[in-house]
Design a protein around this motif. Structure first.
Motif, PDB file in Angstrom:
ATOM      1  N   UNK A  48       4.504   5.025  13.823  1.00  0.00           N
ATOM      2  CA  UNK A  48       5.496   4.464  14.731  1.00  0.00           C
ATOM      3  C   UNK A  48       6.912   4.763  14.247  1.00  0.00           C
ATOM      4  N   UNK A  49       7.127   4.741  12.940  1.00  0.00           N
ATOM      5  CA  UNK A  49       8.438   5.123  12.390  1.00  0.00           C
ATOM      6  C   UNK A  49       8.757   6.570  12.758  1.00  0.00           C
ATOM      7  N   UNK A  50       7.764   7.436  12.652  1.00  0.00           N
ATOM      8  CA  UNK A  50       7.964   8.852  13.002  1.00  0.00           C
ATOM      9  C   UNK A  50       8.277   8.999  14.499  1.00  0.00           C
ATOM     10  N   UNK A  51       7.555   8.276  15.331  1.00  0.00           N
ATOM     11  CA  UNK A  51       7.785   8.325  16.778  1.00  0.00           C
ATOM     12  C   UNK A  51       9.199   7.829  17.103  1.00  0.00           C
ATOM     13  N   UNK A  52       9.602   6.719  16.478  1.00  0.00           N
ATOM     14  CA  UNK A  52      10.935   6.175  16.728  1.00  0.00           C
ATOM     15  C   UNK A  52      12.023   7.171  16.340  1.00  0.00           C
TER      16      UNK A  52
ATOM     17  N   UNK B 186      -1.169   0.194   8.075  1.00  0.00           N
ATOM     18  CA  UNK B 186       0.006   0.822   7.464  1.00  0.00           C
ATOM     19  C   UNK B 186       0.235   2.227   8.019  1.00  0.00           C
ATOM     20  N   UNK B 187      -0.838   2.928   8.336  1.00  0.00           N
ATOM     21  CA  UNK B 187      -0.709   4.274   8.900  1.00  0.00           C
ATOM     22  C   UNK B 187      -0.151   4.231  10.319  1.00  0.00           C
ATOM     23  N   UNK B 188      -0.550   3.241  11.101  1.00  0.00           N
ATOM     24  CA  UNK B 188       0.007   3.084  12.449  1.00  0.00           C
ATOM     25  C   UNK B 188       1.505   2.785  12.348  1.00  0.00           C
TER      26      UNK B 188
ATOM     27  N   UNK C 167       0.817  -1.217   0.000  1.00  0.00           N
ATOM     28  CA  UNK C 167       0.000   0.000   0.000  1.00  0.00           C
ATOM     29  C   UNK C 167       0.846   1.261   0.000  1.00  0.00           C
ATOM     30  N   UNK C 168       1.978   1.199   0.658  1.00  0.00           N
ATOM     31  CA  UNK C 168       2.790   2.407   0.771  1.00  0.00           C
ATOM     32  C   UNK C 168       2.223   3.312   1.852  1.00  0.00           C
ATOM     33  N   UNK C 169       2.683   4.521   1.861  1.00  0.00           N
ATOM     34  CA  UNK C 169       2.304   5.485   2.900  1.00  0.00           C
ATOM     35  C   UNK C 169       0.909   6.048   2.613  1.00  0.00           C
ATOM     36  N   UNK C 170       0.034   5.892   3.580  1.00  0.00           N
ATOM     37  CA  UNK C 170      -1.357   6.351   3.438  1.00  0.00           C
ATOM     38  C   UNK C 170      -1.772   7.312   4.540  1.00  0.00           C
ATOM     39  N   UNK C 171      -0.864   7.649   5.436  1.00  0.00           N
ATOM     40  CA  UNK C 171      -1.214   8.473   6.590  1.00  0.00           C
ATOM     41  C   UNK C 171      -1.780   9.833   6.186  1.00  0.00           C
ATOM     42  N   UNK C 172      -1.163  10.485   5.210  1.00  0.00           N
ATOM     43  CA  UNK C 172      -1.660  11.800   4.790  1.00  0.00           C
ATOM     44  C   UNK C 172      -3.097  11.722   4.287  1.00  0.00           C
ATOM     45  N   UNK C 173      -3.408  10.689   3.512  1.00  0.00           N
ATOM     46  CA  UNK C 173      -4.790  10.524   3.040  1.00  0.00           C
ATOM     47  C   UNK C 173      -5.725  10.220   4.202  1.00  0.00           C
TER      48      UNK C 173
ATOM     49  N   UNK D 240     -14.173  -2.881   5.884  1.00  0.00           N
ATOM     50  CA  UNK D 240     -13.114  -3.853   6.155  1.00  0.00           C
ATOM     51  C   UNK D 240     -11.853  -3.486   5.365  1.00  0.00           C
ATOM     52  N   UNK D 241     -12.034  -2.922   4.181  1.00  0.00           N
ATOM     53  CA  UNK D 241     -10.896  -2.506   3.366  1.00  0.00           C
ATOM     54  C   UNK D 241     -10.093  -1.379   3.980  1.00  0.00           C
ATOM     55  N   UNK D 242     -10.671  -0.682   4.949  1.00  0.00           N
ATOM     56  CA  UNK D 242      -9.937   0.377   5.651  1.00  0.00           C
ATOM     57  C   UNK D 242      -8.910  -0.186   6.639  1.00  0.00           C
ATOM     58  N   UNK D 243      -9.070  -1.422   7.051  1.00  0.00           N
ATOM     59  CA  UNK D 243      -8.167  -1.997   8.055  1.00  0.00           C
ATOM     60  C   UNK D 243      -6.711  -1.991   7.591  1.00  0.00           C
ATOM     61  N   UNK D 244      -6.388  -2.449   6.377  1.00  0.00           N
ATOM     62  CA  UNK D 244      -4.982  -2.382   5.956  1.00  0.00           C
ATOM     63  C   UNK D 244      -4.448  -0.950   5.887  1.00  0.00           C
ATOM     64  N   UNK D 245      -5.285  -0.005   5.531  1.00  0.00           N
ATOM     65  CA  UNK D 245      -4.870   1.403   5.502  1.00  0.00           C
ATOM     66  C   UNK D 245      -4.536   1.866   6.920  1.00  0.00           C
ATOM     67  N   UNK D 246      -5.363   1.493   7.880  1.00  0.00           N
ATOM     68  CA  UNK D 246      -5.117   1.853   9.279  1.00  0.00           C
ATOM     69  C   UNK D 246      -3.831   1.211   9.795  1.00  0.00           C
TER      70      UNK D 246
END
Length: 143
Positions: free
Chosen positions: A123-127, A117-119, A28-34, A109-115
């Motif tokens: 977590x990468x940003x927090x680290x 990947x966003x988490x 999926x790649x990065x989806x946090x901004x969306x 249910x399709x939102x789950x993978x987006x969630x």
């Protein structure tokens, strides 16, 4: 039709996800901004006269079942939480379907993978922030 939905509520829902049934699989790649643009809303279903109802025989069995389900749900006057299909579709068009009558449906249910990947992205940003803070002596690193 109604028994089918009741059964799903009682026993859960399993969806086919076996790799053998999938083609053209990509990360999926990065989806946090969306995801940050998606607006959760609370709502009530409109009254009986305004709920979409269609007895058109050109509808598929699923479309008619969905409309029948809406017919049963309209009797409940409780507040619900969700998204507007139009908003989801503008950000994640692959998660919205439209029937022949123009009603839109969200694949929640399709939102789950987006969630997920966003988490992971958060977590990468927090680290990274923790590493920076430790480097500057603002915190002690307890790894």
């Amino acid at each position: 039709m109604t028994a089918r939905f009741t059964k799903a509520r009682q026993r859960g829902v399993l969806l086919t996800s076996d790799e053998r049934f999938k083609d053209n699989v990509k990360p999926l790649g990065k989806k946090l901004d969306k995801l940050k643009k998606l607006k959760g809303v609370s709502y009530k279903y409109k009254n009986k006269d305004r709920v979409p109802y269609n007895t058109n025989s050109n509808l598929s069995e699923k479309e008619q079942a969905d409309i029948d389900l809406m017919g049963n749900m309209k009797k409940e006057d409780r507040t619900r939480i969700g998204f507007l299909a139009q908003d989801v579709g503008s950000l994640f068009p692959e998660l919205v379907e439209e029937d022949k009558a123009g009603n839109k449906y969200v694949d929640y249910v399709g939102l789950i993978p987006v969630l997920v990947e966003s988490v992971k992205e958060q977590q990468e940003q927090i680290d990274e922030l923790l590493k920076l803070a430790a480097k500057k002596g603002l915190i002690t690193n307890k790894n």
